[in-house]
Design a protein around this motif. Sequence first.
Motif, PDB file in Angstrom:
ATOM      1  N   ASN A   4     -26.494 -14.960 -12.210  1.00 22.68           N
ATOM      2  CA  ASN A   4     -25.658 -15.655 -12.974  1.00 22.68           C
ATOM      3  C   ASN A   4     -26.597 -16.995 -13.115  1.00 22.68           C
ATOM      4  N   ALA A   5     -27.077 -17.490 -11.941  1.00 28.49           N
ATOM      5  CA  ALA A   5     -27.288 -19.246 -12.057  1.00 28.49           C
ATOM      6  C   ALA A   5     -28.288 -19.643 -13.300  1.00 28.49           C
ATOM      7  N   SER A   6     -27.961 -20.499 -13.502  1.00 27.58           N
ATOM      8  CA  SER A   6     -29.483 -21.633 -14.088  1.00 27.58           C
ATOM      9  C   SER A   6     -29.899 -21.879 -13.274  1.00 27.58           C
ATOM     10  N   VAL A   7     -31.333 -21.578 -14.541  1.00 31.21           N
ATOM     11  CA  VAL A   7     -32.582 -22.020 -13.546  1.00 31.21           C
ATOM     12  C   VAL A   7     -34.132 -22.906 -14.237  1.00 31.21           C
ATOM     13  N   LEU A   8     -34.101 -23.920 -13.618  1.00 32.53           N
ATOM     14  CA  LEU A   8     -35.217 -24.659 -13.953  1.00 32.53           C
ATOM     15  C   LEU A   8     -36.797 -24.293 -13.292  1.00 32.53           C
ATOM     16  N   ILE A   9     -37.133 -23.477 -14.205  1.00 36.08           N
ATOM     17  CA  ILE A   9     -38.787 -22.901 -12.869  1.00 36.08           C
ATOM     18  C   ILE A   9     -39.748 -24.203 -14.223  1.00 36.08           C
ATOM     19  N   HIS A  10     -41.107 -23.315 -13.726  1.00 35.46           N
ATOM     20  CA  HIS A  10     -42.398 -23.290 -14.192  1.00 35.46           C
ATOM     21  C   HIS A  10     -42.931 -22.194 -14.041  1.00 35.46           C
ATOM     22  N   TYR A  11     -43.859 -21.738 -14.644  1.00 34.16           N
ATOM     23  CA  TYR A  11     -44.197 -20.616 -14.922  1.00 34.16           C
ATOM     24  C   TYR A  11     -45.153 -20.215 -15.356  1.00 34.16           C
ATOM     25  N   LEU A  33     -45.043 -27.941 -20.032  1.00 30.95           N
ATOM     26  CA  LEU A  33     -43.628 -29.635 -20.952  1.00 30.95           C
ATOM     27  C   LEU A  33     -43.585 -30.436 -19.538  1.00 30.95           C
ATOM     28  N   LYS A  34     -42.932 -31.781 -19.875  1.00 29.68           N
ATOM     29  CA  LYS A  34     -42.558 -32.527 -18.906  1.00 29.68           C
ATOM     30  C   LYS A  34     -41.699 -31.909 -18.464  1.00 29.68           C
ATOM     31  N   TYR A  35     -40.834 -31.972 -18.770  1.00 32.11           N
ATOM     32  CA  TYR A  35     -39.314 -30.814 -18.793  1.00 32.11           C
ATOM     33  C   TYR A  35     -38.937 -29.494 -19.284  1.00 32.11           C
ATOM     34  N   PRO A  36     -39.325 -28.874 -17.945  1.00 37.71           N
ATOM     35  CA  PRO A  36     -38.873 -27.591 -18.412  1.00 37.71           C
ATOM     36  C   PRO A  36     -37.666 -26.846 -18.929  1.00 37.71           C
ATOM     37  N   GLN A  37     -37.203 -25.673 -19.888  1.00 36.13           N
ATOM     38  CA  GLN A  37     -36.195 -25.285 -19.659  1.00 36.13           C
ATOM     39  C   GLN A  37     -35.230 -25.070 -19.262  1.00 36.13           C
ATOM     40  N   MET A  38     -34.366 -25.007 -18.422  1.00 32.21           N
ATOM     41  CA  MET A  38     -33.041 -24.448 -17.824  1.00 32.21           C
ATOM     42  C   MET A  38     -33.217 -22.784 -19.060  1.00 32.21           C
ATOM     43  N   MET A  39     -33.117 -22.200 -17.665  1.00 33.95           N
ATOM     44  CA  MET A  39     -33.105 -20.526 -18.308  1.00 33.95           C
ATOM     45  C   MET A  39     -31.860 -20.119 -17.570  1.00 33.95           C
ATOM     46  N   VAL A  59     -50.201  -4.745 -16.506  1.00 38.15           N
ATOM     47  CA  VAL A  59     -49.977  -5.070 -15.435  1.00 38.15           C
ATOM     48  C   VAL A  59     -50.119  -6.592 -14.708  1.00 38.15           C
ATOM     49  N   VAL A  60     -49.089  -7.578 -15.066  1.00 38.97           N
ATOM     50  CA  VAL A  60     -48.985  -8.852 -15.871  1.00 38.97           C
ATOM     51  C   VAL A  60     -48.398  -9.618 -14.022  1.00 38.97           C
ATOM     52  N   LEU A  61     -48.872 -10.664 -13.946  1.00 38.23           N
ATOM     53  CA  LEU A  61     -48.768 -11.293 -12.833  1.00 38.23           C
ATOM     54  C   LEU A  61     -48.227 -13.079 -13.359  1.00 38.23           C
ATOM     55  N   TYR A  62     -47.309 -13.618 -12.141  1.00 34.65           N
ATOM     56  CA  TYR A  62     -46.605 -14.463 -12.701  1.00 34.65           C
ATOM     57  C   TYR A  62     -46.441 -15.151 -11.792  1.00 34.65           C
ATOM     58  N   GLU A  63     -46.680 -16.494 -11.830  1.00 39.39           N
ATOM     59  CA  GLU A  63     -46.494 -17.987 -10.879  1.00 39.39           C
ATOM     60  C   GLU A  63     -45.567 -18.621 -11.418  1.00 39.39           C
ATOM     61  N   VAL A  64     -44.479 -18.312 -10.344  1.00 40.00           N
ATOM     62  CA  VAL A  64     -43.447 -18.525 -10.895  1.00 40.00           C
ATOM     63  C   VAL A  64     -42.891 -20.430  -9.198  1.00 40.00           C
ATOM     64  N   GLN A  65     -42.343 -21.274  -9.607  1.00 38.75           N
ATOM     65  CA  GLN A  65     -42.219 -22.208  -9.019  1.00 38.75           C
ATOM     66  C   GLN A  65     -40.508 -22.906  -9.459  1.00 38.75           C
ATOM     67  N   ILE A  66     -39.358 -22.746  -8.036  1.00 38.65           N
ATOM     68  CA  ILE A  66     -38.545 -23.352  -8.967  1.00 38.65           C
ATOM     69  C   ILE A  66     -38.248 -24.911  -8.335  1.00 38.65           C
ATOM     70  N   LEU A  67     -37.997 -25.447  -9.366  1.00 38.64           N
ATOM     71  CA  LEU A  67     -37.910 -26.395  -9.579  1.00 38.64           C
ATOM     72  C   LEU A  67     -36.342 -27.097  -8.869  1.00 38.64           C
ATOM     73  N   ASP A  68     -35.267 -26.109  -9.502  1.00 38.23           N
ATOM     74  CA  ASP A  68     -33.663 -26.294  -9.010  1.00 38.23           C
ATOM     75  C   ASP A  68     -32.930 -24.945 -10.228  1.00 38.23           C
ATOM     76  N   TYR A  69     -31.927 -25.344  -8.750  1.00 37.49           N
ATOM     77  CA  TYR A  69     -30.945 -24.276 -10.155  1.00 37.49           C
ATOM     78  C   TYR A  69     -29.623 -24.557  -9.645  1.00 37.49           C
ATOM     79  N   LEU A  70     -29.313 -24.606 -10.764  1.00 37.05           N
ATOM     80  CA  LEU A  70     -27.140 -24.749 -10.728  1.00 37.05           C
ATOM     81  C   LEU A  70     -26.750 -23.489 -11.547  1.00 37.05           C
TER      82      LEU A  70
END
Length: 184
Positions: free
Chosen positions: A40-47, A64-70, A118-129
Amino acid sequence: MINWSSPFERLRPRMNDIIGDGGILKEVVQPGEGPPVPENASVLIHYSGFLEYSDQPFETTTHLKYPQMMKLGRDVTLAGLELGLLTMKKGEFSRFLLQPQYAYGEMGCPPFIPTAAVVLYEVQILDYLDSGQVDDFITMSLEQQNTVPMSTLLEVVNTLRSFGNRFFNQNRYYNAKDREHRVI
């Protein structure tokens, strides 16, 4: 000797099976710090999402300069990506290899994602709340809200304030005003 295996097949041995059925494989490229992302967190990620044999992503947020909080459980549409995010820590950069049942299914998503891809995702967690407590509080009636312990109320207010500050720093003033209004 020539290696005839595909790029994804060469990647698999370096990855860990995170749920035990081979459907979601993970490689940590850069470890993060702290506890993993809570449910149930809100995550700020680049992917970025890639198909095999493609150097260009079919979707990405890295421009994106400011990725969306998801919000987990709502904004992340791929089951495999959501389950993968729950294994990550703040600052972590990882790769996830998702089998079709955890990605776009047998049908794919024409014209961009072929059938059974089959897909590959590269993900970086910038922050989460950890916004689950806020969600629970907001769905309460006014009478129920008035009975929560002061410590819970302060945690909810601090989380909402963190959202407001993040939006303000991104020049998203309407969103910041909405969060600050909720704090009050």
